[in-house]
Write a protein that holds these residues in place. Structure first.
Motif, PDB file in Angstrom:
ATOM      1  N   THR A   1     -15.972  -3.079  -3.461  1.00  0.00           N
ATOM      2  CA  THR A   1     -15.720  -3.344  -1.890  1.00  0.00           C
ATOM      3  C   THR A   1     -14.623  -3.916  -1.798  1.00  0.00           C
ATOM      4  O   THR A   1     -14.698  -3.805  -0.199  1.00  0.00           O
TER       5      THR A   1
ATOM      6  N   SER B   1     -10.940  -4.564   0.250  1.00  0.00           N
ATOM      7  CA  SER B   1     -10.249  -4.191   1.252  1.00  0.00           C
ATOM      8  C   SER B   1      -8.968  -3.977   0.242  1.00  0.00           C
ATOM      9  O   SER B   1      -7.908  -2.403  -0.062  1.00  0.00           O
TER      10      SER B   1
ATOM     11  N   ASP C   1       0.983  -1.359  -0.526  1.00  0.00           N
ATOM     12  CA  ASP C   1      -0.154  -0.148  -0.392  1.00  0.00           C
ATOM     13  C   ASP C   1       0.559   1.188  -0.188  1.00  0.00           C
ATOM     14  O   ASP C   1       1.527   1.622   1.171  1.00  0.00           O
TER      15      ASP C   1
ATOM     16  N   PRO D   1      -9.684 -10.242   4.796  1.00  0.00           N
ATOM     17  CA  PRO D   1      -9.128  -8.993   4.977  1.00  0.00           C
ATOM     18  C   PRO D   1      -8.455  -8.891   5.907  1.00  0.00           C
ATOM     19  O   PRO D   1      -8.133  -9.131   6.834  1.00  0.00           O
TER      20      PRO D   1
END
Length: 177
Positions: free
Chosen positions: A73, A75, A42, A105
Motif C-alpha cells: 500500500t 506510495s 520512478d 508520501p
C-alpha cells in the motif's frame, strides 16, 4: 518481570489462523531495528521516490544481496519494485529527521533534502552510517509486503552511531534517543 496476558497464549494450543494482530504488532515493537531510507527514480515519471524502512537485512554475501520489505500500500511500492535499481541509506543517530521526512508520501521531501543522482539514477542522500547501491534482483510476495531483493553493486560506510527504532521511538545503541 511477571508475564502479561499475552503470555497465556503459550499455554493454549496455537491457532493455524495466526496470532492476534495487535499482540503481533506489540510484540514486534520490542524488536530494535536499524532505520533505512530506500530511494529510486520512478521510471514512469522520472520523479525521485523514497521511503523509510526498518525491514531491511543482508541476505547473501556471495552474491552480495540485501532485502527490504515494502508495504504493497506504500506510495513508493510500485516505483521501487519497477526500478532497475535503488539505494539504501542506513541512517545515523543524527538523521532521525530524515527518517521522519521519508515516512511520509510525496516527492516534496526531495526539495529540502540534499541529494545527488547515484547508480540507476537513485537519489543519494547524505551519508550517515552506510549507503548501498543495488541492482534490482527480485521482487517476491510476502503477505501485505513485497520483498525487494537487491544485488549490491557499490557500498560505503562510516563509524557514525546508528539510528535504531524500538518501542515506537528512536534510540541509539547506548539507549539514548
Amino acid at each position: 518481570m511477571p508475564p502479561d496476558a499475552s503470555s497465556r497464549a503459550w499455554r493454549s494450543a496455537p491457532s493455524v489462523d495466526g496470532v492476534d494482530p495487535e499482540v503481533f504488532r506489540a510484540t514486534l515493537a520490542r524488536w530494535a531495528s536499524g532505520v533505512t531510507v530506500v530511494t529510486c527514480t520512478d521510471r514512469a515519471t522520472s520523479d525521485p521516490v523514497g521511503m523509510t524502512a526498518s525491514s531491511f537485512s543482508s541476505l547473501s554475501l556471495d552474491p552480495p544481496l540485501v532485502l527490504v520489505c515494502v508495504a504493497t500500500t506504500a506510495s513508493a511500492h510500485d516505483p521501487l519494485v519497477g526500478a532497475a535499481g535503488f539505494a539504501v541509506h542506513v541512517l545515523s543517530l543524527e538523521q532521525a529527521d530524515l527518517s521522519q521526512a521519508f515516512a511520509r508520501p510525496g516527492a516534496e521531501k526531495f526539495d529540502v533534502v540534499p541529494h545527488e543522482p547515484g547508480p540507476f539514477e537513485a537519489p543519494l542522500l547524505p551519508l550517515g552510517v552506510a549507503r548501498l547501491a543495488c541492482a534490482h534482483e527480485a521482487a517476491l510476495p510476502g503477505g501485505d509486503h513485497t520483498i525487494l531483493v537487491g544485488r549490491v553493486v557499490a557500498a560505503e560506510h562510516t563509524h557514525a552511531d546508528q539510528l535504531l527504532y524500538a518501542d515506537r521511538g528512536y534510540h541509539g545503541l547506548d539507549g539514548a534517543g
